[in-house]
Design a protein around this motif. Structure first.
Motif, short mmCIF file in Angstrom:
data_model
loop_
_atom_site.label_atom_id
_atom_site.label_comp_id
_atom_site.label_asym_id
_atom_site.label_seq_id
_atom_site.Cartn_x
_atom_site.Cartn_y
_atom_site.Cartn_z
N CYS A 180 -1.64 -3.24 18.16
CA CYS A 180 -0.78 -2.22 17.53
C CYS A 180 -0.54 -2.72 16.11
N ALA A 181 -1.18 -2.08 15.14
CA ALA A 181 -1.24 -2.66 13.80
C ALA A 181 -0.09 -2.28 12.87
N ALA A 182 0.82 -1.45 13.33
CA ALA A 182 2.05 -1.18 12.55
C ALA A 182 3.10 -0.84 13.60
N CYS A 183 3.55 -1.88 14.30
CA CYS A 183 4.28 -1.68 15.57
C CYS A 183 5.75 -1.37 15.39
N SER A 184 6.26 -1.53 14.17
CA SER A 184 7.67 -1.30 13.90
C SER A 184 8.55 -2.06 14.91
N THR A 238 10.35 0.25 3.53
CA THR A 238 9.48 0.82 4.56
C THR A 238 10.27 1.73 5.52
N THR A 239 9.55 2.69 6.07
CA THR A 239 10.15 3.61 7.04
C THR A 239 9.75 3.12 8.42
N ASN A 240 10.75 2.79 9.21
CA ASN A 240 10.44 2.12 10.48
C ASN A 240 10.65 3.01 11.70
N HIS A 241 10.90 4.28 11.45
CA HIS A 241 11.22 5.18 12.54
C HIS A 241 10.16 5.14 13.64
N SER A 242 10.58 4.97 14.87
CA SER A 242 9.67 4.96 16.02
C SER A 242 10.48 5.22 17.28
N CYS A 302 -3.05 2.43 14.96
CA CYS A 302 -2.51 2.30 13.60
C CYS A 302 -1.89 3.66 13.28
N ARG A 303 -0.69 3.88 13.80
CA ARG A 303 -0.14 5.23 13.80
C ARG A 303 1.10 5.35 12.92
N ASN A 304 1.11 6.44 12.17
CA ASN A 304 2.26 6.78 11.34
C ASN A 304 2.62 5.73 10.30
N VAL A 305 1.60 5.12 9.76
CA VAL A 305 1.82 4.23 8.62
C VAL A 305 0.94 4.66 7.45
N MET A 306 -0.28 5.13 7.75
CA MET A 306 -1.18 5.52 6.65
C MET A 306 -0.67 6.75 5.92
N TYR A 325 1.93 6.97 4.49
CA TYR A 325 2.60 6.51 3.26
C TYR A 325 1.62 5.93 2.24
N PHE A 326 0.33 5.83 2.64
CA PHE A 326 -0.67 5.21 1.75
C PHE A 326 -1.40 6.28 0.95
N THR A 327 -2.06 5.85 -0.13
CA THR A 327 -2.94 6.78 -0.85
C THR A 327 -4.20 6.95 -0.01
N GLY A 352 0.81 -1.23 0.00
CA GLY A 352 0.00 0.00 0.00
C GLY A 352 0.83 1.26 0.00
N ILE A 353 2.15 1.13 0.02
CA ILE A 353 2.99 2.32 0.07
C ILE A 353 3.09 2.95 -1.31
N ASN A 354 2.74 4.24 -1.34
CA ASN A 354 2.69 4.96 -2.60
C ASN A 354 3.99 5.74 -2.76
N ASN A 357 -0.03 -7.90 7.20
CA ASN A 357 -0.07 -6.88 6.15
C ASN A 357 -1.44 -6.21 6.17
N LEU A 358 -1.43 -4.92 6.47
CA LEU A 358 -2.69 -4.16 6.59
C LEU A 358 -3.50 -4.19 5.29
N ILE A 359 -2.82 -4.37 4.18
CA ILE A 359 -3.51 -4.34 2.89
C ILE A 359 -4.19 -5.66 2.59
C1 LIG Z 1 6.93 4.78 10.81
S1 LIG Z 1 6.58 3.18 11.42
C2 LIG Z 1 5.38 3.56 12.67
C3 LIG Z 1 5.66 2.83 13.97
C4 LIG Z 1 4.75 3.22 15.13
N1 LIG Z 1 3.37 2.92 14.85
C5 LIG Z 1 4.91 4.68 15.51
O1 LIG Z 1 3.98 5.46 15.32
O2 LIG Z 1 5.99 5.04 16.01
C6 LIG Z 1 5.59 2.48 10.11
C7 LIG Z 1 5.54 0.96 10.11
O3 LIG Z 1 4.51 0.53 9.24
C8 LIG Z 1 4.91 -0.70 8.66
N2 LIG Z 1 4.12 -0.95 7.45
C9 LIG Z 1 4.23 -0.38 6.24
N3 LIG Z 1 3.33 -0.89 5.39
C10 LIG Z 1 2.61 -1.80 6.10
C11 LIG Z 1 1.53 -2.66 5.78
N4 LIG Z 1 1.02 -2.70 4.55
N5 LIG Z 1 1.07 -3.49 6.74
C12 LIG Z 1 1.60 -3.47 7.99
N6 LIG Z 1 2.62 -2.67 8.35
C13 LIG Z 1 3.11 -1.85 7.42
C14 LIG Z 1 6.40 -0.50 8.39
O4 LIG Z 1 7.07 -1.73 8.26
C15 LIG Z 1 6.82 0.31 9.62
O5 LIG Z 1 7.36 -0.51 10.62
#
Ligand SMILES: C[S@@+](CC[C@H](N)C(=O)[O-])C[C@H]1O[C@@H](n2cnc3c(N)ncnc32)[C@H](O)[C@@H]1O
Length: 265
Positions: free
Chosen positions: A106-110, A71-75, A209-213, A215-217, A23-25, A193-195
């Motif tokens: 935590c749906a995008a836990c990095s 992917t951007t994993n910063h957390s 579900c924080r700081n992942v969307m 990157y999505f459209t 889903g990353i655009n 995978n959220l998608i």
């Molecule tokens: C910037 S981190 C956010 C971490 C944490 N939620 C925060 O706010 O600090 C984004 C995470 O989303 C994950 N990610 C990206 N696309 C994803 C997807 N389609 N399904 C699940 N995770 C995804 C990446 O691997 C990355 O670890």
């Protein structure tokens, strides 16, 4: 810098693959990043562009390795903690808190900073809870499982919490802290995978579900938001990142007044 020349159609195929898989655009400003990441994977696999593309088409494992580099994993710990703090406080005021087991996803836990941050706050109040922490990237999940962090990642953690739930590293781990087992045992880390994956349940009291969307459209985010709605029980909380918004989306969440980026089912 990489010296590999990519044809426009090769770049389009790579961009489409990233978009379809996670889903990353990748907009044009990210093309240099994409090129350098592909070049790195090509060097590691010792393939040229064409070989690498056909390898990607037929090898799901390589797709995952590749996505890992994109992917951007910063957390960091206690990032945008207002929404977590609010959720924890509401759990603590729950009329059945003595008997209730609270479930968080935590749906995008990095690298785990976010689920561990929630866990230490829930533990400090003596609540019964479990956290499912998921991410698309297996390398971040490995880091999360280890639960060892450089000191600067935890600089926002209040000192009493730090002393109670973290162990100081020595020798080769000097400058690091390890999360204690009494916290780790509340968390299950899993790939998700959220998608494309189906929600792992429909009775979560909170979904983060924080700081992942970001990157999505818009379209992908809307689909994800509505999918996560079904993972929550009635009155469950839904937290997004402060730079994200549900504006102009069709959804059924209500905003929590005074707490940015927090919604309730
Ligand atoms: C910037 S981190 C956010 C971490 C944490 N939620 C925060 O706010 O600090 C984004 C995470 O989303 C994950 N990610 C990206 N696309 C994803 C997807 N389609 N399904 C699940 N995770 C995804 C990446 O691997 C990355 O670890």
């Amino acid at each position: 810098m990489n010296s590999i020349l990519f044809k426009p159609r090769e770049l389009t195929e790579l961009k489409d693959l990233v978009y379809k898989t996670c889903g990353i655009n990748l907009h044009d400003g990210k093309l240099e990043l994409l090129k350098s990441k592909v070049a790195k994977r090509m060097r590691l696999t010792q393939m040229d562009v064409q070989q690498y593309l056909s390898h990607l088409r037929s090898n799901e494992r390589e797709v995952i390795e590749f996505i890992d580099t994109i992917t951007t994993n910063h957390s960091f710990f206690y990032r945008e903690n207002k929404s977590i703090e609010y959720i924890v406080r509401q759990f603590d005021h729950h009329p059945k808190k003595e008997t209730k087991h609270f479930k968080i996803w935590c749906a995008a836990c990095s690298t785990g900073d976010e689920p561990y941050s929630a866990a230490v706050q829930l533990k400090a109040l003596g609540l019964s809870f479990s956290i499912l922490a998921t991410d698309i990237s297996h390398s971040v999940l490995q880091v999360a499982q280890r639960g060892i962090y450089k000191n600067d990642k935890v600089k926002n953690v209040p000192l009493p919490v730090l002393h109670r739930f973290f162990q100081k590293g020595t020798e080769k781990y000097k400058g690091h802290l390890k999360i204690k087992n009494e916290i780790r045992q509340h968390i299950t880390f899993k790939k998700f995978n959220l998608i494309s994956d189906r929600i792992p349940g429909s009775d979560f009291d909170a979904v983060l579900c924080r700081n992942v969307m970001i990157y999505f459209t818009h379209q992908t985010s809307e689909a994800v938001v509505n999918k996560l709605y079904h993972a929550l029980s009635t009155n469950g909380f839904f937290a997004i990142g402060n730079a994200e918004s549900l504006m102009n989306m069709k959804h059924r969440f209500k905003a929590v007044a005074g707490i940015p980026s927090l919604y309730v089912k």
